[in-house]
Design a protein around this motif. Structure first.
Motif, PDB file in Angstrom:
ATOM      1  N   UNK A 256      43.922 -45.946  16.041  1.00 22.23           N
ATOM      2  CA  UNK A 256      44.045 -45.338  17.374  1.00 22.23           C
ATOM      3  C   UNK A 256      44.124 -43.817  17.275  1.00 22.23           C
ATOM      4  N   UNK A 257      44.821 -43.291  16.270  1.00 20.43           N
ATOM      5  CA  UNK A 257      44.897 -41.835  16.094  1.00 20.43           C
ATOM      6  C   UNK A 257      43.506 -41.255  15.871  1.00 20.43           C
ATOM      7  N   UNK A 258      42.702 -41.954  15.081  1.00 19.96           N
ATOM      8  CA  UNK A 258      41.333 -41.503  14.826  1.00 19.96           C
ATOM      9  C   UNK A 258      40.516 -41.456  16.118  1.00 19.96           C
ATOM     10  N   UNK A 259      40.575 -42.547  16.899  1.00 17.69           N
ATOM     11  CA  UNK A 259      39.774 -42.612  18.127  1.00 17.69           C
ATOM     12  C   UNK A 259      40.240 -41.598  19.163  1.00 17.69           C
ATOM     13  N   UNK A 260      41.538 -41.404  19.275  1.00 15.76           N
ATOM     14  CA  UNK A 260      42.058 -40.427  20.228  1.00 15.76           C
ATOM     15  C   UNK A 260      41.661 -39.021  19.797  1.00 15.76           C
ATOM     16  N   UNK A 261      41.651 -38.757  18.490  1.00 12.77           N
ATOM     17  CA  UNK A 261      41.234 -37.437  18.010  1.00 12.77           C
ATOM     18  C   UNK A 261      39.750 -37.191  18.286  1.00 12.77           C
ATOM     19  N   UNK A 262      38.976 -38.250  18.436  1.00 12.55           N
ATOM     20  CA  UNK A 262      37.555 -38.122  18.772  1.00 12.55           C
ATOM     21  C   UNK A 262      37.353 -37.939  20.268  1.00 12.55           C
TER      22      UNK A 262
ATOM     23  N   UNK B 247      27.236 -37.421  18.149  1.00  7.02           N
ATOM     24  CA  UNK B 247      28.497 -37.227  17.432  1.00  7.02           C
ATOM     25  C   UNK B 247      29.549 -38.271  17.776  1.00  7.02           C
ATOM     26  N   UNK B 248      29.279 -39.103  18.779  1.00 13.57           N
ATOM     27  CA  UNK B 248      30.219 -40.134  19.236  1.00 13.57           C
ATOM     28  C   UNK B 248      31.561 -39.535  19.646  1.00 13.57           C
ATOM     29  N   UNK B 249      31.498 -38.484  20.447  1.00  8.15           N
ATOM     30  CA  UNK B 249      32.706 -37.892  20.996  1.00  8.15           C
ATOM     31  C   UNK B 249      33.065 -38.629  22.272  1.00  8.15           C
ATOM     32  N   UNK B 250      34.359 -38.664  22.577  1.00 11.14           N
ATOM     33  CA  UNK B 250      34.840 -39.245  23.814  1.00 11.14           C
ATOM     34  C   UNK B 250      34.819 -38.228  24.943  1.00 11.14           C
ATOM     35  N   UNK B 251      35.081 -38.720  26.144  1.00  5.83           N
ATOM     36  CA  UNK B 251      35.032 -37.856  27.335  1.00  5.83           C
ATOM     37  C   UNK B 251      36.036 -36.709  27.257  1.00  5.83           C
TER      38      UNK B 251
END
Length: 168
Positions: free
Chosen positions: A145-151, A84-88
């Protein structure tokens, strides 16, 4: 931070299990894929097994090796990152919501390779920045950046990735 109490699903239309039946059904349920204790409690509650009986069944599943929180946390972290390519941050939040211990969460985070993590952030940043229809670099950076932070990716790493993908 307080997490909302999870409501147990209604057991309408589901026949309650006997304890012997619950043991075999839980063994199959836990063998099919990694489960956490909270998922097993929910499954037992659906079948009207609560309290000491439920806890005894959970202890039995742990003793027989069907249920292992650390193993679940590691598998969950690997799966959510790789598939899912979620962040930590998002993975940790989900594990906390599932009432996984801090130790198990820490062990799960070790499953995510640092270099692969960085490459994923850069790849997602590049993909999103191409998809966003913005003329202004500032708006493009903001939306990406909003997209990546939401992930669930860390804001400092997102900023570094954006500097690499969208030069100032």
């Amino acid at each position: 931070m307080s997490f909302p109490r999870k409501e147990y699903p209604k057991a309408e239309g589901k026949k309650p299990w006997s304890l012997a039946e619950a043991k075999t059904k839980l063994a199959a349920y836990c063998a099919y894929q990694e489960r956490c204790q909270e998922e097993v409690r929910t499954k037992l509650a659906e079948r009207k097994i609560f309290g000491e009986d439920a806890e005894n069944l959970i202890v039995l599943m742990i003793e027989e090796g069907f249920l292992n929180e650390e193993r679940f946390a590691k598998a969950y972290a690997r799966g959510k990152f790789n598939l899912n390519h979620w962040g930590r941050n998002k993975i940790q939040q989900e594990l906390k919501w599932r009432k996984i211990s801090a130790y198990c969460i820490k062990q799960a985070m070790k499953e995510i390779d640092g270099e692969e993590y960085w490459q994923t952030i850069v790849k997602l940043a590049a993909r999103k920045s191409k998809a966003v229809k913005e003329k202004s670099d500032l708006a493009l950076r903001y939306k990406t950046s909003a997209y990546l932070i939401s992930r669930g990716f860390e804001p400092d790493l997102v900023e570094e990735a954006l500097n690499e993908v969208i030069p100032k």
